[in-house]
Scaffold this active site. Sequence first.
Site, short mmCIF file in Angstrom:
data_model
loop_
_atom_site.label_atom_id
_atom_site.label_comp_id
_atom_site.label_asym_id
_atom_site.label_seq_id
_atom_site.Cartn_x
_atom_site.Cartn_y
_atom_site.Cartn_z
N GLU A 87 1.42 -9.51 3.07
CA GLU A 87 2.58 -8.84 3.68
C GLU A 87 3.22 -9.86 4.59
OE1 GLU A 87 3.72 -6.09 2.82
OE2 GLU A 87 2.03 -5.19 1.77
N CYS B 55 8.16 -6.84 10.83
CA CYS B 55 8.72 -7.60 9.71
C CYS B 55 9.71 -6.76 8.90
CB CYS B 55 7.62 -8.20 8.84
SG CYS B 55 6.41 -7.01 8.36
N GLU C 83 0.80 -2.18 0.17
CA GLU C 83 -0.12 -1.42 1.02
C GLU C 83 0.44 -0.01 1.15
OE1 GLU C 83 -0.55 -3.68 4.64
OE2 GLU C 83 -1.95 -5.05 3.66
C1 SIN Z 1 4.94 -5.10 10.11
O1 SIN Z 1 5.94 -5.35 10.74
O2 SIN Z 1 4.13 -5.99 9.87
C2 SIN Z 1 4.60 -3.71 9.62
C3 SIN Z 1 5.62 -2.72 9.97
C4 SIN Z 1 5.26 -1.30 9.66
O3 SIN Z 1 4.16 -0.93 9.28
O4 SIN Z 1 6.18 -0.51 9.82
#
Ligand code: SIN
Length: 495
Positions: free
Chosen positions: A266, A300, A471
């Site tokens: 990820e 992210c 995921e």
């Molecule tokens: C992430 O920013 O790594 C995950 C973000 C999320 O689960 O919303």
Amino acid sequence: MTTQTLTYAAPLLLDDPTLFIERAFVAGDWIAADHGATVSVTDPATGAVIGTVPACSADETRRAISAAETAQRAWRRLPVPRRCAVIEEWHRLIMANQTDLARIMTAEQGKPLAEAAGEIAYAATFVKWYAAEGLRVHGQEIASPFADRRILIRKEPVGVCAAITPWNFPAAMITRKAAPALAAGCAMVVKPSEMTPFTALALAVLGQRAGMPAGLLSVVTGLPAAIGPELTGNPAVRMLTFTGSTRVGAMLIQQCAGTVKKLGMELGGNAPFLVFDDADVERAVEGAMASKFRNAGQTCVCANRFLVQSGIHDAFVERFGAAVRALNVGAGTQEGITIGPLINDAARRKVADHVADALANGASIAAEAAAPEGFAAPVVLTGVTPAMRLCEEETFGPVAPVIRFETEEDAIALANATPYGLASYFYTQDMDRAWRVSEALEFGLVGLNTGAMAMECAPFGGMKQSGLGREGGAEGLEEFLETKAFHWAGLKTGL
Ligand code: SIN
């Protein structure tokens, strides 16, 4: 969980102080590093050290992997309902300790207490969901081309998995990996970020109390350079799952090549947020706030570029700016704070550099929230062009750059003009456009009229350089399963 039920005075004044542990959890034992070294963990709001954890090395990591091998052999043979009952109990304990877990998280990560409690609840949804989904792992029989042959497809656990998890979601990025892994019959060694190990260790305490056998879930604390190469190079680790930057992900993929591990990656994003002329502007602003400012912009999936059509541009900027000015920036332990600190100096410098670059190249500040010294001020920038640094790189902070566009084709071309393909958002009320744009966006997540998409029941992950695998959802469990084909031939079946 509402903010009223939380204590804002001292985050580490826990109802259950045994959840705060300054030890690594290896093979069912709470240990110091063999050579005694430690890593300090600081509160990003104050810079004060809140505790230390062992600086583990390859030796402790190897012991964790070896214990995971032993534990996994027994765990995979346990009847599935018994495995899932342990995972279900882990969920119950996480929610029963939500407030303490949130206090620990705020102390080491900085996000406001209410948001931290929200992350704990979010993290727990993965545990509950996979405790149920683990019961639904099915095989298959294939129609055989031969009378004497039967072909069965069986799903088996991958084996020992390693997880390298980030500081931005210290709980959810662990449960989103560990819960499906355990439900599939795997064991896991977690290396949490050295900046946020205490939430991971508290989750391990609760896993132990829920009845996880020794070695099934280890938490190896310390610095990546000391632990990572063992996780990526040890042949007993059959899968590596990582959340973090594309740069580090690419390096880990190379390190795993020698032992041909399964990979879950990820990685980074550069999410576009498109607002078309026909959008409901109030709804678009609500979504923009949720997407951009969650976790102070340190996700992210957070909108990195706002692409706004000419006809709605000014109305959107005005309302968005008003909402941004109303944000309350400060230490996450204080009541009423909606935006906490950035994780460290490097993060603050990157945000400041991106804003400075945009301003030097012709952008201007349309709105800014007040922020105490040492905190990044949430800001909306207009007059932004795609060549500016903050459009090409992930800012990972509370900066909202707005680019004006004229046509749908221009917007799609701008949105897709990135090597990343994780999340994208768009706002329109025209259903034909909704379908066209959904198909045209090259991203693993496409949100229409919403600024939030991450949830336990749906696959989450990216295309292009944003990663490998998914995921969440049924796909998230599948990642931890191998497919085995049984060919039974020479059978006297009477056919
Ligand atoms: C992430 O920013 O790594 C995950 C973000 C999320 O689960 O919303």
